[in-house]
Design an enzyme around this catalytic site. Structure first.
Site, PDB file in Angstrom:
ATOM      1  N   ASP A  34       0.827  -1.207   0.000  1.00 16.29           N
ATOM      2  CA  ASP A  34       0.000   0.000   0.000  1.00 16.29           C
ATOM      3  C   ASP A  34       0.870   1.270   0.000  1.00 16.29           C
ATOM      4  O   ASP A  34       2.002   1.242   0.485  1.00 16.29           O
ATOM      5  CB  ASP A  34      -0.918  -0.028   1.226  1.00 16.29           C
ATOM      6  N   ARG A  47      -0.128   9.272 -10.284  1.00 22.10           N
ATOM      7  CA  ARG A  47      -0.217   8.036  -9.504  1.00 22.10           C
ATOM      8  C   ARG A  47       0.555   6.890 -10.155  1.00 22.10           C
ATOM      9  O   ARG A  47       1.144   6.056  -9.455  1.00 22.10           O
ATOM     10  CB  ARG A  47      -1.693   7.617  -9.340  1.00 22.10           C
ATOM     11  N   HIS A  51       3.112   3.572  -8.976  1.00 20.33           N
ATOM     12  CA  HIS A  51       3.008   2.145  -9.305  1.00 20.33           C
ATOM     13  C   HIS A  51       4.308   1.646  -9.936  1.00 20.33           C
ATOM     14  O   HIS A  51       4.764   0.537  -9.650  1.00 20.33           O
ATOM     15  CB  HIS A  51       1.825   1.897 -10.245  1.00 20.33           C
ATOM     16  N   ARG A  85     -10.837   1.951 -10.441  1.00 23.72           N
ATOM     17  CA  ARG A  85      -9.930   3.093 -10.579  1.00 23.72           C
ATOM     18  C   ARG A  85     -10.032   3.674 -12.003  1.00 23.72           C
ATOM     19  O   ARG A  85     -10.543   3.018 -12.906  1.00 23.72           O
ATOM     20  CB  ARG A  85      -8.495   2.636 -10.311  1.00 23.72           C
ATOM     21  N   LEU A 145      12.989 -19.426  -4.060  1.00 23.18           N
ATOM     22  CA  LEU A 145      11.815 -18.637  -3.661  1.00 23.18           C
ATOM     23  C   LEU A 145      10.670 -18.809  -4.655  1.00 23.18           C
ATOM     24  O   LEU A 145      10.892 -18.753  -5.871  1.00 23.18           O
ATOM     25  CB  LEU A 145      12.221 -17.156  -3.592  1.00 23.18           C
ATOM     26  N   ARG A 203       1.680  -5.104   5.993  1.00 26.38           N
ATOM     27  CA  ARG A 203       0.997  -4.078   5.200  1.00 26.38           C
ATOM     28  C   ARG A 203       1.761  -2.770   5.371  1.00 26.38           C
ATOM     29  O   ARG A 203       2.014  -2.336   6.499  1.00 26.38           O
ATOM     30  CB  ARG A 203      -0.462  -3.881   5.614  1.00 26.38           C
ATOM     31  N   ILE A 210      -7.020  -5.772   6.462  1.00 33.35           N
ATOM     32  CA  ILE A 210      -6.523  -6.773   5.512  1.00 33.35           C
ATOM     33  C   ILE A 210      -7.208  -6.657   4.144  1.00 33.35           C
ATOM     34  O   ILE A 210      -6.771  -7.275   3.186  1.00 33.35           O
ATOM     35  CB  ILE A 210      -6.537  -8.220   6.048  1.00 33.35           C
ATOM     36  N   SER A 211      -8.252  -5.844   4.036  1.00 31.89           N
ATOM     37  CA  SER A 211      -8.821  -5.481   2.738  1.00 31.89           C
ATOM     38  C   SER A 211      -9.043  -6.673   1.808  1.00 31.89           C
ATOM     39  O   SER A 211      -8.652  -6.645   0.634  1.00 31.89           O
ATOM     40  CB  SER A 211      -7.935  -4.430   2.041  1.00 31.89           C
TER      41      SER A 211
HETATM   42  C1  V07 Z   1       1.912  -4.208 -10.162  1.00 31.92           C
HETATM   43  C2  V07 Z   1       3.480  -2.656  -8.944  1.00 31.92           C
HETATM   44  C3  V07 Z   1       3.585  -2.917  -7.479  1.00 31.92           C
HETATM   45  C4  V07 Z   1       2.783  -1.956  -6.639  1.00 31.92           C
HETATM   46  C5  V07 Z   1       1.307  -2.227  -6.610  1.00 31.92           C
HETATM   47  C6  V07 Z   1       0.475  -2.241  -7.850  1.00 31.92           C
HETATM   48  C7  V07 Z   1       1.128  -2.030  -9.179  1.00 31.92           C
HETATM   49  C8  V07 Z   1       4.695  -6.281 -10.721  1.00 31.92           C
HETATM   50  C9  V07 Z   1       3.709  -7.060 -11.270  1.00 31.92           C
HETATM   51  C10 V07 Z   1       3.834  -8.380 -11.850  1.00 31.92           C
HETATM   52  C11 V07 Z   1       2.772  -9.255 -11.927  1.00 31.92           C
HETATM   53  C12 V07 Z   1       2.900 -10.540 -12.460  1.00 31.92           C
HETATM   54  C13 V07 Z   1       4.117 -10.951 -12.927  1.00 31.92           C
HETATM   55  C14 V07 Z   1       5.188 -10.117 -12.870  1.00 31.92           C
HETATM   56  C15 V07 Z   1       5.062  -8.842 -12.330  1.00 31.92           C
HETATM   57  C16 V07 Z   1       2.540  -6.304 -11.092  1.00 31.92           C
HETATM   58  C17 V07 Z   1       0.338  -5.707 -11.196  1.00 31.92           C
HETATM   59  C18 V07 Z   1       0.617  -4.513 -10.547  1.00 31.92           C
HETATM   60  C19 V07 Z   1      -1.053  -6.037 -11.602  1.00 31.92           C
HETATM   61  F1  V07 Z   1       4.257 -12.193 -13.412  1.00 31.92           F
HETATM   62  N1  V07 Z   1       4.195  -5.140 -10.240  1.00 31.92           N
HETATM   63  N2  V07 Z   1       2.874  -5.134 -10.471  1.00 31.92           N
HETATM   64  N3  V07 Z   1       1.290  -6.613 -11.454  1.00 31.92           N
HETATM   65  N4  V07 Z   1       2.186  -3.012  -9.498  1.00 31.92           N
END
Ligand code: V07
Length: 255
Positions: A34, A47, A51, A85, A145, A203, A210-211
């Site tokens: 978050d 925003r 991300h 969003r 991992l 978190r 925990i949303s």
């Molecule tokens: C997302 C970045 C982290 C902050 C929160 C939301 C935005 C990496 C992935 C990802 C997902 C699957 C994969 C490899 C990487 C990701 C989403 C959002 C939907 F196999 N960051 N990230 N997927 N954010």
């Protein structure tokens, strides 16, 4: 008292950084990442920049968790509620798995990390599904991992789907058969059936909820709320969380 030994209550509510007990590293850490939007807003940036920076933090924390021999790391990347969003923001987020894998897949392979997902992946845009499928395929035989992305995930939706599938599988069962069903049996219908329950939930960004994340699986987990916004979370903070975890007595509701 020397200043560097003085406790700073702004730092975090968690334990001081000291030696971690490497014998008691949580085998499964789950994280609600978050604070990405707030991080960007504070810097007068859009925003989506938050991300993007949040994605970079995932790389840092994946390296740290792998180095600490954590076995499972589950990250809440996108909830079933996040579709509400702005469309531009959702579009950008759905490109992040592609970006992440273009820039990080070689290192995941080198570090023996296995990529997995939970959530309703089939509802994602095709390019997002393709990137995820490629990552899973190319890391399928890795034994270090396990990095689990929760995408289009919601705890109640997961449980409802599990109930529906369990009912379908027991269509012709008698009342007595149904009464024999156990928690362990039901857990096999959850998206997490291949993974142990999290030992530790973190978190970031100060919110203490925990949303709708892993609501079944977190029943006995330790919860740690860290004040850092996710883009500012780092290896030092992760170790502080693990230190706090190690300082707590785990009781499992008795004994
Ligand atoms: C997302 C970045 C982290 C902050 C929160 C939301 C935005 C990496 C992935 C990802 C997902 C699957 C994969 C490899 C990487 C990701 C989403 C959002 C939907 F196999 N960051 N990230 N997927 N954010």
């Amino acid at each position: 008292m020397f200043k560097k030994f003085k406790k700073n209550h702004h730092q975090s509510q968690s334990a001081d950084i000291g030696a971690l007990d490497l014998q008691k590293i949580p085998q499964h850490i789950a994280i609600i990442m978050d604070g990405n939007g707030r991080w960007a807003k504070q810097r007068k940036m859009p925003r989506v920049k938050g991300h993007y920076q949040g994605m970079e933090t995932i790389k840092t924390i994946t390296r740290a968790a792998s180095d600490l021999n954590v076995k499972y790391l589950t990250l809440y990347a996108f909830s079933t509620e996040n579709w509400s969003r702005p469309q531009e923001e959702v579009n950008y987020i759905m490109g992040l798995p592609v970006n992440f894998l273009n820039t990080f897949l070689p290192e995941l392979i080198e570090k023996n990390v296995k990529v997995e997902t939970i959530g309703f992946i089939d509802e994602l845009p095709p390019k997002t599904i393709q990137a995820i499928e490629e990552a899973k395929l190319k890391t399928a035989d890795n034994t270090g991992l396990t990095l689990i992305f929760a995408i289009n995930y919601g705890g109640r939706a997961e449980i409802m789907k599990g109930i529906q599938n369990m009912i379908k599988a027991h269509k012709h069962a008698s009342d007595r058969d149904i009464e024999q069903l156990t928690e362990q049996h039901f857990a096999q219908y959850l998206m997490t059936s291949d993974f142990p329950d999290p030992d530790l939930l973190i978190r970031t960004s100060g919110e203490q909820r925990i949303s709708n994340f892993l609501i079944w699986q977190l029943s006995y987990s330790e919860f740690i709320f860290n004040d850092k916004m996710w883009p500012d979370f780092d290896e030092t903070e992760l170790k502080a969380c693990i230190k706090t975890y190690q300082s707590r007595q785990r009781r499992f509701g008795g004994l």
